[in-house]
Design a protein around this motif. Structure first.
Motif, PDB file in Angstrom:
ATOM      1  N   ILE A 109       0.837  -1.203   0.000  1.00 38.58           N
ATOM      2  CA  ILE A 109       0.000   0.000   0.000  1.00 38.58           C
ATOM      3  C   ILE A 109       0.870   1.252   0.000  1.00 38.58           C
ATOM      4  CG2 ILE A 109      -1.642   1.335   1.382  1.00 38.58           C
ATOM      5  CD1 ILE A 109      -2.817  -1.370   2.323  1.00 38.58           C
ATOM      6  N   SER A 143       2.877   1.527  -3.498  1.00 36.91           N
ATOM      7  CA  SER A 143       2.055   1.902  -4.650  1.00 36.91           C
ATOM      8  C   SER A 143       1.533   3.331  -4.543  1.00 36.91           C
ATOM      9  CB  SER A 143       0.876   0.930  -4.797  1.00 36.91           C
ATOM     10  OG  SER A 143       0.066   0.924  -3.632  1.00 36.91           O
ATOM     11  N   ALA A 150       1.005  -2.281  -6.707  1.00 36.90           N
ATOM     12  CA  ALA A 150      -0.219  -2.567  -5.952  1.00 36.90           C
ATOM     13  C   ALA A 150      -0.660  -4.017  -6.123  1.00 36.90           C
ATOM     14  CB  ALA A 150      -1.331  -1.622  -6.394  1.00 36.90           C
ATOM     15  N   MET A 164      -0.022  -7.215  -3.812  1.00 37.89           N
ATOM     16  CA  MET A 164      -0.790  -7.597  -2.622  1.00 37.89           C
ATOM     17  C   MET A 164      -1.536  -8.919  -2.812  1.00 37.89           C
ATOM     18  SD  MET A 164      -2.458  -4.083  -1.124  1.00 37.89           S
ATOM     19  CE  MET A 164      -2.838  -3.278  -2.677  1.00 37.89           C
TER      20      MET A 164
END
Length: 536
Positions: free
Chosen positions: A106, A109, A187, A190
């Protein structure tokens, strides 16, 4: 919640932790030469044009710091992971690592500057440090001896898949406008962490960790589930359960083990081997290829889409060439695999050095404005550089790549394994950090001599493995201790490395119940005499 005991399923879920490291590697290597990245993190005036700007990206030392920051976080986390793993369990710690990875992704990104990017990568590194140290421990403690190599080695395969998948995601996103070109790939990292955290919920805890906490019924239940295929009367389960109980009882008669004990004479040889298998795996030069392949192929005259697509071939080679290790590593053994790999890699490293030294033309400002690409070769020399780079990866993938993860958990007794593997893995990340920081300036300052350096390291590791790295393939974890504590061998070394053998075939028969009616050579009294005789 129902737990599943198929060891291949257990390995397939747990090794996603290795895949996270692979995602990180190629998310940097595919992006650091892109105009979007170079301009957003620009620290100089020259380079590729992006949105009517001329950008050269971060300085060499800064880029080294960005790349190395993940390894820095991994070093800290891997060193401490042994304590938490011993206290809370292998499974719990791996799940915690997945949560940490999501937090890091998080931040990365959403990065607004170089400092924020580094912080996010350090947090990602904490997850990688935890998983890279404890996933091999978890799998090795739950896998049957005859399959241990392929199951633990699958972590390296997951790394190669992570590298390959993320590279192509990054390549596809490179056609997007603006910062989406690197924010979206970062991102998307994840997703595997979410899969890892969810998948670990249906897996059992390590039986050897449960035994260390006196949770004997749970320990036996896990062995029945994983090794006995649900049969509570399996002779192999009975034998292994007895083996674990005997070693735990013996270990508890010794004083409590701490990190300091790893450097005392009784364990020093094992500690040094565990550390050096990880150190040497970094000094093979493979990080040069994984992190900075864009620089190397830029020097070989490639650019744009040709650069990215040609670079991606090495990641496919990495995935494919890891498969032979998963199939044959237990039958071939650890020693022959390591020796062949280091010899082959030294050949291709010296070959690249020779080509750059004789055919390379210095480019003071760097090829295409990329200062790390300080030489340029063309024609047949360019093709030779690309070929030797591919062959280097093909040599590493089935040898040092998987064995560097398989070997450390096999070296240590149960009470020491979590801490010792954490220490050895921390050495991996310490050198990963150093090389990530060192290589960009090295390409600028010593150019082709960088390859000479890694080639010499490969020669040194070949000698080291031959004389001091014993064969551990096919042996139950509790019996590997007898190699190092053999009273008939040299003091503090045990059985000489070159005299050790692979017993995979014998153990495979025992796992199927053959020969278990015969008296075992490793009696409780024999184990106790070995341990007491070697205590200091």
């Amino acid at each position: 919640m129902k737990k599943f005991g198929n060891v291949y399923l257990i390995s397939a879920i747990a090794i996603i932790g290795g895949g996270l490291f692979g995602f990180d590697i190629s998310s940097m290597s595919a992006i650091i030469t892109s105009p979007a990245y170079l301009c957003y993190f620009n620290q100089g005036p020259n380079g590729p044009t992006f949105n009517n700007q001329s950008c050269s990206g971060p300085r060499s030392s800064t880029q080294g710091g960005i790349t190395a920051s993940m390894a820095g976080g991994s070093w800290i986390a891997s060193l401490g992971s042994g304590f938490f793993s011993d206290k809370f369990g292998r499974r719990t710690v791996i799940m915690a690592g997945a949560v940490i990875w999501i937090i890091g992704c998080i931040i990365v990104s959403a990065t607004q500057n170089i400092a924020m990017l580094i912080v996010g990568r350090i947090i990602n590194g904490i997850c990688v440090g935890i998983c890279s140290a404890q996933v091999p421990v978890y799998i090795s403690e739950i896998a049957p001896p005859s399959k241990r190599g392929r199951l633990v080695g699958a972590q390296q395969w997951a790394i190669t898949w992570g590298i390959c998948i993320m590279f192509y995601i990054s390549y596809g996103c490179s056609f997007l406008d603006g910062t989406s070109a690197f924010r979206i790939p970062w991102a998307l990292q994840m997703i595997p962490a979410i899969a890892l955290m969810s998948g670990m919920l249906i897996l059992p805890e390590s039986p050897r960790w449960l035994a260390s906490k006196d949770r004997w019924e749970e320990c036996e239940a896990v062995l029945i589930l994983t090794h006995g295929k649900g049969d509570p009367y399996s002779p192999w389960v009975a034998r292994e359960f007895q083996e674990i109980r005997e070693w735990v009882e013996i270990e508890r008669r010794s004083k409590q083990i701490t990190y300091i004990d790893l450097f005392k004479p009784r364990y020093l040889n094992r500690t040094h081997i565990g550390i050096f298998i990880q150190v040497w795996s970094q000094l093979t030069g493979i990080n040069v290829m994984m992190y900075y392949i864009g620089y190397i192929f830029t020097m070989a005259g490639l650019s744009g889409n040709n650069l990215l697509l040609t670079s991606s071939i090495q990641y496919v080679i990495n995935v494919v060439m890891t498969i032979p290790a998963l199939i044959w590593i237990d039958r071939i053994g650890r020693r022959p695999t390591l020796l062949v790999g280091s010899i082959l890699m030294s050949i291709f490293l010296f070959a690249n050095a020779a080509i750059f030294a004789t055919q390379g033309v210095p480019v003071p400002d760097g090829v295409n404005g990329i200062k790390e690409a300080s030489l340029k070769v063309s024609g047949p020399a360019s093709k030779a550089i690309i070929a030797c780079s591919y062959l280097l990866v093909a040599s590493y993938a089935p040898t040092w790549g998987p064995v560097s993860w398989i070997y450390p958990p096999e070296l240590y007794p149960n009470q020491l394994r979590g801490k010792a593997v954490a220490l050895s893995t921390s050495a991996n990340w310490a050198f990963n950090f150093a090389l990530g920081y060192f290589v960009p300036p090295a390409f600028v300052n010593i150019t082709w001599k960088t390859y000479i350096l890694f080639g010499v390291f490969c020669i040194l590791m070949t000698i080291h493995v031959y004389f001091l790295f014993p064969e551990t393939a096919g042996k139950p974890l509790e019996e590997v201790t007898e190699i190092f504590e053999d009273p008939n061998g040299p003091k503090w070394i045990g059985t000489p490395a070159w005299r050790t053998k692979n017993y995979t075939s014998t153990v495979e028969k025992m796992e199927h119940g053959e020969g278990l009616e015969k008296p075992r050579s490793n009696s409780f009294e024999r184990k106790e005499s070995v341990c007491v005789g070697r205590q200091v």
